[in-house]
Design a protein around this motif. Structure first.
Motif, PDB file in Angstrom:
ATOM      1  N   VAL A   8       0.839  -1.208   0.000  1.00  0.00           N
ATOM      2  CA  VAL A   8       0.000   0.000   0.000  1.00  0.00           C
ATOM      3  C   VAL A   8       0.868   1.250   0.000  1.00  0.00           C
ATOM      4  O   VAL A   8       0.635   2.185  -0.783  1.00  0.00           O
ATOM      5  CB  VAL A   8      -0.967   0.000   1.206  1.00  0.00           C
ATOM      6  N   TRP A  11       2.594   1.665  -3.416  1.00  0.00           N
ATOM      7  CA  TRP A  11       1.616   2.093  -4.421  1.00  0.00           C
ATOM      8  C   TRP A  11       1.308   3.579  -4.256  1.00  0.00           C
ATOM      9  O   TRP A  11       1.341   4.350  -5.219  1.00  0.00           O
ATOM     10  CB  TRP A  11       0.377   1.231  -4.286  1.00  0.00           C
ATOM     11  N   ALA A  12       1.018   3.993  -3.026  1.00  0.00           N
ATOM     12  CA  ALA A  12       0.674   5.399  -2.764  1.00  0.00           C
ATOM     13  C   ALA A  12       1.852   6.316  -3.055  1.00  0.00           C
ATOM     14  O   ALA A  12       1.701   7.353  -3.725  1.00  0.00           O
ATOM     15  CB  ALA A  12       0.221   5.557  -1.310  1.00  0.00           C
ATOM     16  N   ALA A  15       2.740   6.471  -6.911  1.00  0.00           N
ATOM     17  CA  ALA A  15       1.750   7.241  -7.672  1.00  0.00           C
ATOM     18  C   ALA A  15       1.966   8.746  -7.481  1.00  0.00           C
ATOM     19  O   ALA A  15       1.872   9.517  -8.435  1.00  0.00           O
ATOM     20  CB  ALA A  15       0.337   6.837  -7.249  1.00  0.00           C
ATOM     21  N   LYS A  16       2.270   9.137  -6.259  1.00  0.00           N
ATOM     22  CA  LYS A  16       2.448  10.566  -5.970  1.00  0.00           C
ATOM     23  C   LYS A  16       3.777  11.099  -6.484  1.00  0.00           C
ATOM     24  O   LYS A  16       3.849  12.241  -6.948  1.00  0.00           O
ATOM     25  CB  LYS A  16       2.352  10.805  -4.461  1.00  0.00           C
ATOM     26  N   GLU A  49       6.429   7.703   2.300  1.00  0.00           N
ATOM     27  CA  GLU A  49       5.682   6.482   2.018  1.00  0.00           C
ATOM     28  C   GLU A  49       6.570   5.410   1.382  1.00  0.00           C
ATOM     29  O   GLU A  49       6.480   4.235   1.742  1.00  0.00           O
ATOM     30  CB  GLU A  49       4.491   6.802   1.104  1.00  0.00           C
ATOM     31  N   CYS A  94      -4.805  10.091  -2.093  1.00  0.00           N
ATOM     32  CA  CYS A  94      -4.086   9.028  -1.403  1.00  0.00           C
ATOM     33  C   CYS A  94      -3.228   8.179  -2.338  1.00  0.00           C
ATOM     34  O   CYS A  94      -2.176   7.701  -1.948  1.00  0.00           O
ATOM     35  CB  CYS A  94      -5.074   8.130  -0.664  1.00  0.00           C
ATOM     36  N   PHE A  95      -3.692   8.008  -3.554  1.00  0.00           N
ATOM     37  CA  PHE A  95      -2.960   7.193  -4.526  1.00  0.00           C
ATOM     38  C   PHE A  95      -2.747   7.991  -5.809  1.00  0.00           C
ATOM     39  O   PHE A  95      -2.963   7.510  -6.906  1.00  0.00           O
ATOM     40  CB  PHE A  95      -3.707   5.881  -4.798  1.00  0.00           C
TER      41      PHE A  95
END
Length: 140
Positions: A8, A11-12, A15-16, A49, A94-95
């Motif tokens: 998680v 992924w988050a 993506a950011k 993250e 968030c993602f």
């Protein structure tokens, strides 16, 4: 639990980090921070993250990473709850993405439930950080 959280966070963060402008826009949309902190926080969160993902995946400093995960999730929960309570119409970011959206596109309840679930996942390695398949075990 570690691997699920690591996936998680990876992924988050990934993506950011691909779109730092959108990440900053997502932070700005919450209308909590002064403008001078929006870009540093928007750029810093993805790095944090990804670092959490690496620590959890490798099993290095498990309890520390799980506590940091729980604190970050608590902050995200507070942000989402306050946005909902204030009537803001935003995507959590968030993602990736994020920012203002039409009020029909908000998903506050789902975001809160997801983050509460992830917070519960974080509790496991806080309480029981030992794992045979971790760098912590190798370094002891």
């Amino acid at each position: 639990m570690r691997v699920a959280l690591a996936v998680v966070w990876c992924w988050a963060g990934w993506a950011k980090i691909q779109d730092p402008v959108a990440s900053a826009q997502a932070v700005r949309a919450y209308r909590i921070l002064p403008e001078t902190l929006v870009a540093p926080v928007g750029h810093g969160i993805p790095a944090l993250e990804l670092t959490l993902a690496a620590l959890l995946l490798t099993g290095l400093r498990i309890r520390f990473a799980a506590v940091l995960s729980a604190l970050l999730l608590t902050g995200f929960l507070a942000g989402i709850v306050q946005a909902w309570a204030r009537g803001l119409s935003i995507d959590c970011g968030c993602f990736g993405g994020g920012g203002e959206v039409d009020s029909a596109e908000t998903r506050y309840l789902q975001e809160i439930l997801r983050d509460v679930g992830l917070l519960l996942l974080s509790a496991w390695p806080i309480r029981w950080p030992a794992s045979r398949l971790s760098l912590d075990a190798v370094l002891r």
